[in-house]
Design a protein around this motif. Structure first.
Motif, short mmCIF file in Angstrom:
data_model
loop_
_atom_site.label_atom_id
_atom_site.label_comp_id
_atom_site.label_asym_id
_atom_site.label_seq_id
_atom_site.Cartn_x
_atom_site.Cartn_y
_atom_site.Cartn_z
N PHE A 322 -21.38 14.93 3.53
CA PHE A 322 -22.81 14.93 3.19
C PHE A 322 -23.52 16.22 3.62
O PHE A 322 -24.73 16.32 3.51
CB PHE A 322 -23.50 13.73 3.85
N ARG A 323 -22.71 17.18 4.12
CA ARG A 323 -23.25 18.48 4.52
C ARG A 323 -24.40 18.33 5.52
O ARG A 323 -25.47 18.93 5.38
CB ARG A 323 -23.70 19.28 3.30
N ILE A 324 -24.16 17.52 6.53
CA ILE A 324 -25.18 17.23 7.54
C ILE A 324 -25.11 18.27 8.65
O ILE A 324 -24.04 18.58 9.18
CB ILE A 324 -24.98 15.81 8.11
N VAL A 332 -24.83 7.39 10.07
CA VAL A 332 -25.05 7.83 8.71
C VAL A 332 -25.06 6.66 7.73
O VAL A 332 -24.31 5.69 7.88
CB VAL A 332 -23.99 8.87 8.29
N VAL A 333 -25.94 6.74 6.74
CA VAL A 333 -26.02 5.74 5.67
C VAL A 333 -25.01 6.13 4.59
O VAL A 333 -25.12 7.21 4.00
CB VAL A 333 -27.44 5.68 5.08
N THR A 334 -24.04 5.25 4.31
CA THR A 334 -23.04 5.52 3.29
C THR A 334 -23.18 4.65 2.05
O THR A 334 -22.45 4.82 1.07
CB THR A 334 -21.62 5.33 3.87
N GLY A 335 -24.14 3.72 2.08
CA GLY A 335 -24.40 2.89 0.92
C GLY A 335 -25.75 2.23 1.01
O GLY A 335 -26.20 1.87 2.11
N ALA A 387 -33.22 11.18 9.57
CA ALA A 387 -33.08 12.62 9.38
C ALA A 387 -32.36 12.88 8.07
O ALA A 387 -31.44 12.13 7.70
CB ALA A 387 -32.30 13.25 10.54
N ASP A 388 -32.78 13.95 7.37
CA ASP A 388 -32.01 14.35 6.20
C ASP A 388 -30.90 15.30 6.64
O ASP A 388 -30.71 15.54 7.84
CB ASP A 388 -32.92 14.97 5.13
N ALA A 389 -30.17 15.86 5.70
CA ALA A 389 -29.01 16.70 6.03
C ALA A 389 -29.39 17.93 6.83
O ALA A 389 -28.60 18.44 7.63
CB ALA A 389 -28.28 17.11 4.75
N GLU A 390 -30.63 18.41 6.63
CA GLU A 390 -31.07 19.62 7.33
C GLU A 390 -31.68 19.31 8.70
O GLU A 390 -32.02 20.22 9.44
CB GLU A 390 -32.10 20.37 6.48
N GLY A 391 -31.85 18.01 8.99
CA GLY A 391 -32.43 17.64 10.28
C GLY A 391 -33.92 17.38 10.24
O GLY A 391 -34.53 17.13 11.28
N GLU A 392 -34.54 17.44 9.06
CA GLU A 392 -35.96 17.13 8.95
C GLU A 392 -36.15 15.62 9.11
O GLU A 392 -35.44 14.82 8.50
CB GLU A 392 -36.51 17.59 7.60
N LEU A 393 -37.13 15.24 9.90
CA LEU A 393 -37.32 13.85 10.29
C LEU A 393 -38.46 13.18 9.53
O LEU A 393 -39.42 13.82 9.13
CB LEU A 393 -37.59 13.77 11.79
N ARG A 394 -38.33 11.86 9.35
CA ARG A 394 -39.42 11.06 8.81
C ARG A 394 -39.27 9.64 9.33
O ARG A 394 -38.17 9.19 9.64
CB ARG A 394 -39.42 11.07 7.28
#
Length: 401
Positions: A322-324, A332-335, A387-394
């Protein structure tokens, strides 16, 4: 305004563009919109008496508020207008717009203030005056006057399916314009305050979890390392309720308040943290060109016990798949099951669950344990920090039903 453009034969040709502006200093200072002069090779100012002057210098321009300050060198003092106080405007106040619609020359239209503090998603600092005074193409950069003859706005944008006025025009408030123009005059650029946070709105679903009776404030999703906020201990999950005496009603209020602040000034904040309001003093930094205080990158609101999610430990294999980023830790969410509570909140494959109800998680069992604890407590929603792959949080509040 003249612009280089490639003609049919491949050779450069000159094309012209028209806009409006107004004099704010008899010595030759002229205000217009940034989009009117952007990319121009030569700028000619036509005055109502038929005279023309060439702009000798663009003193500064600010794309974020769409303002520009120009300099001409007149042989005699020019007639100048003065700014009024846009903060006293009320819906229903009469206003006049003056400009150069469709290149016809000086034209005046009259209307009322339809709304104030309008956000049209044009930029991070939207705070427009809306008016039904006719504003057409060519009016951009012209003044919006009150009935005392003071400029209380700079006409900037319209909403129109036809290109002509349908009674929905927007102007940059004079109080915003004066602050930006003073900086352009002094420094040749804007110098905005910077807090170093990404924020998002507090939703109805999040409010109870965060200890609020109703949604308000700006929820901190992430904090820039070594930024002003980080230096005074601002953390993700904090809710900023007040900035320097200005009540922060929603996420959009904070970037505007911070940007208007003075670099280097100590500003008091009221912050909701773990259900208690704490006072914090922060020294504002200067907004770097590549940074902004604003919405978290994914500000969409939005865990078979896991609410439709399939989750796994964040292994090296999954991190590569996932290029995290290596700085991201969690589960990690896989589904994501279609139509599930998680799907409805826009949680997607590749997202990483960093925290559940304000506690860090590293294994799926920890996520499950936190979810069971929430259910046992009787709460109806669980708060995830993703977190998304780039580390940005929400933050995402998911109903547990």
């Amino acid at each position: 305004d003249f612009f280089d453009e490639e003609g049919p034969d491949g050779k450069p040709r000159k094309v012209s563009s028209l806009g409006s502006g107004f004099v704010i200093d008899p010595s030759g200072l002229i205000v217009t919109n940034n989009h009117v002069i952007e990319g121009a090779d030569e700028i000619i100012v036509n005055f109502t008496d038929g005279s023309k002057l060439k702009v000798v210098k663009i003193l500064g321009h600010d794309p974020k508020t769409d303002l520009a300050l120009l300099l001409v060198q007149p042989t005699k003092p020019l007639k100048a207008v003065s700014f009024g106080n846009s903060s006293v405007l009320r819906v229903g106040d009469w206003v006049m717009a003056i400009g150069n619609p469709f290149g016809l020359g000086g034209s005046l239209t009259v209307g009322v203030v339809s709304a104030t503090k309008r956000d049209i998603n044009a930029g991070p600092y939207d705070d427009f005056i809306q008016t039904d005074a006719a504003i057409n193409r060519g009016n951009s950069g012209g003044p919006l006057f009150n009935m005392e003859g003071e400029v209380i706005g700079v006409n900037t944008a319209i909403i129109s399916p036809t290109g002509g006025s349908i009674g929905i025009g927007f102007a940059v408030p004079s109080n915003t314009a004066v602050r930006v123009l003073n900086q352009l005059k002094e420094y040749g650029e804007t110098r905005r305050g910077w807090l170093g946070v990404h924020v998002q709105n507090v939703t109805d679903e999040m409010a109870f979890t965060l200890g609020l009776e109703a949604p308000k404030g700006a929820l901190v999703a992430s904090v820039t390392p070594d930024g002003p906020a980080a230096s005074v201990g601002i953390k993700p999950r904090d809710v900023i309720l007040d900035f320097g005496g200005q009540t922060i009603r929603s996420m959009r209020d904070l970037p505007r308040a911070v940007a208007a602040g003075t670099v280097g000034m100590d500003v008091p904040l009221k912050v909701l943290r773990n259900g208690e309001v704490v006072d914090v003093i922060v020294e504002l930094g200067r907004l770097p060109k590549e940074e902004k205080d604003g919405p978290a990158p994914d500000e969409r609101q939005g865990g078979s016990e896991l609410l439709g999610l399939t989750i796994e430990p964040l292994t090296h294999e999954l991190r590569d798949r996932f290029r995290i980023s290596g700085k991201v830790e969690g589960v990690v969410v896989t589904g994501v099951a279609p139509g599930s509570p998680a799907a409805k909140k826009h949680i997607k494959v590749g997202d990483v669950i960093v925290e559940v109800t304000q506690e860090a998680v590293r294994q799926p069992d920890e996520v499950l344990a936190r979810l069971r604890a929430v259910r046992k407590s009787g709460r109806r929603r669980v708060l995830f920090l993703l977190a998304d792959a780039e580390g940005e949080l929400r933050f995402v509040a998911v109903p547990i039903g």
